[in-house]
Enzyme design. Structure first.
Site, PDB file in Angstrom:
ATOM      1  N   LYS A 172      15.036   2.814   0.532  1.00 45.12           N
ATOM      2  CA  LYS A 172      14.059   3.662  -0.162  1.00 45.12           C
ATOM      3  C   LYS A 172      14.695   5.014  -0.474  1.00 45.12           C
ATOM      4  O   LYS A 172      15.420   5.568   0.374  1.00 45.12           O
ATOM      5  CB  LYS A 172      12.823   3.832   0.736  1.00 45.12           C
ATOM      6  CG  LYS A 172      11.647   4.527   0.076  1.00 45.12           C
ATOM      7  CD  LYS A 172      10.456   4.592   1.045  1.00 45.12           C
ATOM      8  CE  LYS A 172       9.238   5.274   0.442  1.00 45.12           C
ATOM      9  NZ  LYS A 172       8.106   5.341   1.381  1.00 45.12           N
ATOM     10  N   SER A 174       3.654   3.860  -0.491  1.00 47.86           N
ATOM     11  CA  SER A 174       4.662   4.472  -1.348  1.00 47.86           C
ATOM     12  C   SER A 174       5.965   3.681  -1.424  1.00 47.86           C
ATOM     13  O   SER A 174       6.739   3.889  -2.356  1.00 47.86           O
ATOM     14  CB  SER A 174       4.963   5.881  -0.846  1.00 47.86           C
ATOM     15  OG  SER A 174       5.607   5.834   0.408  1.00 47.86           O
ATOM     16  N   SER A 208       2.558   3.232   4.128  1.00 46.81           N
ATOM     17  CA  SER A 208       3.506   3.099   3.014  1.00 46.81           C
ATOM     18  C   SER A 208       4.492   1.940   3.116  1.00 46.81           C
ATOM     19  O   SER A 208       5.178   1.636   2.145  1.00 46.81           O
ATOM     20  CB  SER A 208       4.291   4.394   2.839  1.00 46.81           C
ATOM     21  OG  SER A 208       3.500   5.329   2.153  1.00 46.81           O
TER      22      SER A 208
END
Lengths: 477, 497
Positions: free
Chosen positions: B79, B154, B178
């Site tokens: 990420k 997210s 997330s």
């Protein structure tokens, strides 16, 4: 005009003399090319985290114990948020809610006797970087080398009533921290900074007046001047029917006046909250005990011991312990030569005069204890005259280490040849017959003159005592 | 069997057996990325050349015995808020466009040490603030099961990349759901470890007291292997904890396991199909020997407000350092410092980030601290107590991961609050610092994946992996994958064995 008293509290910041910074492994050494004593952590790069330097906590606890504070058993850090280019995270990790030390005091001496100045709290925090304006290029540059250097902020109670008390408190605080070895407290290098909170009130009133906070005070003298100046400003303001506004003021020591920086109405909201990257710390009693057990001899204890063990008068003991650097030098040189009284004599006499002349502080002295001990020994053993010793001492004071070499090179050994003494005495008596007669007639003072002349004839390298004895014998009445 | 039907551990095994080369696996993934990215946009940065170089290096390391880890040589992604030395790390924000870290996050160092092959940095909501990956400054990521829908967020890029088999696992971060919510939306297995289990050093902070790095993987065993790799105390993270790593799950016997079913998590606001699929997980676990016990989480309704106060408060401080002076975005031609700050932060941050900074700064401001921040902290303590009580009666808890399946892009565009409410089942786990896991448990009528959440007590990850693995031994939802995005129907997939 009514009579007013001033009420003063201090916020003192000291830099701790740990080897590394408070939250990373970078060195705390002063100086260095800009941004070379930094890493991703102290420059606040995204994703980095702080880890507390255990020594910082230890030093804070030691300072707390030496100032009679309670140690907060569960302490933690908080974030103080504000934007400024010298603060790369845009928050300073500090302590607001649970400072490490609370409710202490220091005792100061005042003309009215001993007095306690309360210490509200001591907390740990990180220093910020430094901005420098380049007027040539008209741009501001930032150096993060000081970022993350550990600081203690020592907040006193508003217990002081005069500039003298403030200086006495600062002196005592500095002595304590220096003796503990937690800070070198050099105002010139900024490792000790004091902000003065001052208000005035009519004598006899118990309620406090509105206070101002004075910054940019770079010496004890400036602090004393700023206090007198601010006291005058506030009393005149009140006498003229005005009111004191709560504000932060900047002292300009050259102009001898202070200027408002910001007032309470536009004070920043620092949005303090607990630092989530650092879990609260549980301070074990065993750790506190361990730190207490390691506490070095502080100033008052040392002063008493010098009198008790070395037979020094209180005045001398007080003077020698005023600065840790002087006391350290005294002890090391005394241990080397075994003549504390002589060492004290040199330090309080010639050394202090030279410091004044050279305008240096005791901790800037380059006089080596070995050299000082050697000078004392040479004199005591009659190897050099007192007069020569003064010259040798200057050499040692300026950092000279090879005392014996210096003596040899400048031929400062005491004259040992009896013939030389006899010749000098005869030469002087021939030249100064009148003074010899005067002595013989009972004028004791004339002998001093004759000794001086003989010493001069011996190039200052004679044994004055021996010369005196020879003259007395020669002019036996 | 096709390469992309393998799990990460299965691929790792074949790599170590020299049946598949690391470069071959890496090229196959890069081809899939190339084929699908036009549609999905799961990545912000694909480091194809570096990955191929790394693949050859790792192959040599496997050949000479340097790399022996079960995941050595397996292609993965990170990420874009985890710091990677020399590789741009943007947090999907214009503010950090061009920012290249000078150091590696601790988790990245651990991945390097075992011979992981990283293919790039995945898309996300800006600074991890969002539940749909729509707040990325660099464009949305689409759900591999239905390109008109969000992948969740997210960590939407990481979830989509694994679901679409662009990589075999990915790292995400979870502050309020997330990892778990996008894993649920994309039909993959995601784990938020116990707070303190995995080092946060190098994770660009959203909310420091809630953030945790964790894996998004194909199944529970893969997730367990990655969690074991990431976990451990780190001298660079004072909030990391020294705890034994979770155990690899084996077998399917769940006898003795007490599965708590919190009543409040199956009440109003929960989509009926999701409810049915998640309750079916309970039945499946029961069939494997577990017992179901009803439990209560009375503080649940207060979790979302408490979470948004605390997370935003911390974010307002964490994101203050982005002032445009040192790295990333910087406005030109401004002389005045105050104006510089204003311009940098007005133009560098997107709307959702600014909304949360304002909310958080307000909650911390003088006069409001007690009413908001302090009260939210007290709610947090009460929520942790709720869970403590539940774990007196149960070993794990079963809840939905999200109230719905993936929603269409733009569905919550004008109503951030409605999106915040989608975090109802996940935020309380972060507030309590507990481990949580989302696992695929079926599909709704539109063919969209449904995710169930298992919650454990602190450092109880082993129980989650054991239960999830037993469940996955008897189901194949985790094995199903969407057709290759952007590929014409019937076209032969890349990398067939």
């Amino acid at each position: 005009m009514a009579s007013y008293e001033m009420v003063i509290g201090l916020e003192v910041h000291v830099e701790l003399s740990t080897r590394t910074k408070i939250f990373c492994g970078c060195t705390t050494r002063f100086g260095g090319a800009p941004n070379t004593r930094t890493c991703p952590i102290c420059t606040g790069m995204p994703g980095t985290l702080p880890v507390v330097n255990r020594r910082v906590v230890e030093f804070a606890i030691a300072a707390g114990l030496a100032t009679n504070c309670e140690i907060t058993r569960r302490t933690r850090f908080d974030r103080k948020n504000y934007f400024y280019p010298d603060l790369p995270k845009a928050y300073q990790v500090s302590q607001l809610y649970l400072p490490i030390c609370r409710n202490g005091y220091l005792t100061i001496e005042t003309p009215q006797g001993e007095k306690r100045v309360g210490i509200h709290e001591i907390h740990m925090e990180e220093d910020a970087g430094k901005l420098t304006h380049d007027p040539w290029l008209d741009r501001t540059l930032v150096d993060y080398n000081r970022c993350g250097v550990p600081l203690l902020e020592i907040v006193s109670e508003p217990d002081m009533r005069s500039a003298q008390e403030v200086v006495a408190y600062l002196t005592r605080l500095r002595q304590t921290l220096q003796y503990l070895g937690v800070s070198d407290c050099k105002m010139q290098e900024g490792s000790l900074r004091a902000d003065v909170n001052l208000s005035v009130r009519p004598m006899g009133q118990t309620a406090l007046g509105t206070r101002t906070e004075m910054k940019n005070l770079n010496s004890f003298k400036a602090i004393a001047r700023a206090i007198e100046g601010e006291f005058r400003r506030q009393t005149e303001l009140i006498e003229d029917g005005g009111v004191v506004r709560q504000q932060t003021r900047r002292w300009d020591d050259n102009k001898g006046a202070s200027f408002a920086m910001r007032s309470k109405e536009n004070a920043q909201d620092y949005r303090y909250f607990p630092e989530p990257d650092l879990p609260p710390m549980e301070i074990a009693q065993a750790w506190i005990d361990e730190i207490a057990a390691r506490e070095p001899e502080l100033r008052e204890a040392k002063r008493a011991r010098y009198q008790r063990e070395m037979g020094l008068p209180d005045y001398d003991a007080a003077l020698l312990t005023e600065e840790k650097a002087t006391a350290d030098l005294f002890e090391r040189a005394s241990a080397l030569c075994g003549r504390p009284a002589d060492v004290a004599h040199w330090l309080m006499g010639d050394a202090m005069a030279l410091m004044k002349e050279r305008q240096i502080a005791p901790d800037q002295m380059t006089l080596a204890p070995e050299a000082l001990a050697r000078v004392v020994t040479l004199v005591a053993e009659g190897r050099v005259s007192r007069q020569s010793a003064k010259e040798i001492f200057v050499y040692a004071f300026d950092g000279g280490e090879d005392v014996d070499g210096y003596v040899r090179e400048h031929a400062l050994q005491m004259v040992q040849d009896d013939g030389a003494y006899a010749r000098a005495v005869e030469e002087v008596l021939a030249r100064c017959a009148k003074d010899a007669e005067s002595y013989s007639a009972g004028n004791e003072k004339a002998l001093g003159f004759l000794v001086g002349q003989t010493m001069k004839a011996l190039g200052g390298k004679g044994d004055a005592k021996k010369v005196g004895e020879m003259l007395r014998e020669r002019l036996a009445r | 069997m096709e390469l992309f039907d393998l799990t990460a551990l299965e691929l790792g095994e074949r790599i170590r057996a020299r049946e598949i080369g690391v470069e071959e696996a890496t090229r196959a993934c890069l081809s899939r990325i190339e084929a699908q990215e036009g549609t999905l946009h799961a990545f912000i940065t694909v480091t194809a050349e570096a990955a191929l170089r790394r693949a050859r290096e790792v192959q040599r390391g496997i050949d000479d015995g340097t790399y022996t880890h079960p995941l050595a040589g397996v292609p993965m992604a990170i990420k874009d808020l985890i710091s990677t030395r020399g590789v741009e790390t943007t947090c999907a924000s214009r503010m950090l466009k061009g920012y290249v870290p000078t150091y590696d996050a601790t988790v990245v160092r651990k991945l390097d040490a075992i011979g992981a092959v990283c293919l790039g940095k995945t898309n996300m909501d800006e600074f991890a603030m969002g539940s749909s990956t729509e707040s990325s400054a660099f464009g949305v990521t689409r759900n591999p099961w239905d390109a008109s829908r969000v992948p969740g967020g997210s960590s939407g890029g990481s979830a989509a990349a694994v679901a679409a088999r662009e990589v075999f696992y990915a790292l995400g971060s979870d502050t309020g759901g997330s990892i778990r919510q996008p894993a649920s939306f994309c039909g993959v297995t995601g784990v938020k470890p116990t707070y303190g289990a995995v080092s946060r050093y190098g994770l660009i902070a959203y909310a420091s007291s809630l953030d945790q790095i964790g894996p998004i993987a194909i199944d529970a065993r893969d997730a367990a292997a990655v969690t074991r790799l990431l976990a451990g105390i780190d001298p660079l993270d004072a909030t990391s904890v020294d705890a034994p790593p979770p155990a690899m799950p084996e077998g399917d016997d769940l006898s003795g396991l007490r599965v708590g079913v919190p009543r409040e998590c199956f009440a109003d606001g929960l989509n009926g199909e999701v409810r049915a699929r998640v309750l079916a997980v309970g039945d499946a676990l029961q069939a494997l020997g577990a017992t179901l016990v009803p439990v209560e989480l009375p503080m649940l309704p207060y979790a979302i407000p408490a979470y948004y106060v605390l997370a935003c408060a911390e974010a307002s401080s964490n994101l203050s350092r982005y002032d445009g002076l040192r790295y990333g975005f910087h406005p030109e031609g401004i002389e005045d410092l105050h104006e510089y700050y204003l311009t940098a932060r007005s133009e560098g941050f997107g709307a959702e980030v600014k909304r949360r900074i304002l909310l958080g700064a307000f909650a911390l401001s003088s006069g409001y601290y007690d009413a908001y921040y302090d009260k939210a902290q007290r709610v947090r303590t009460l929520i942790a107590r709720d869970f403590a009580r539940c774990f007196e009666q149960a070993d794990v808890l079963l809840t939905p991961a999200a109230p719905t399946t993936a929603y269409p892009l733009g569905a919550h565009a004008d109503d951030p609050i409605s999106m915040y409410l989608g975090d109802i089942y996940t935020v309380s786990i972060n507030l309590a610092g507990l481990p949580g896991m989302s696992l695929p448990c079926g599909f709704d009528g539109d063919g969209l994946p449904v995710g169930a959440q298992l919650i454990g007590p602190a450092f109880g990850e082993s129980r989650l992996f054991a239960a999830a693995h037993a469940y996955q031994t008897h189901t194949d939802f985790h094995r199903r994958r969407p057709p290759e995005a952007g590929a014409a129907k019937g076209a032969k997939a890349n990398g067939e064995l």
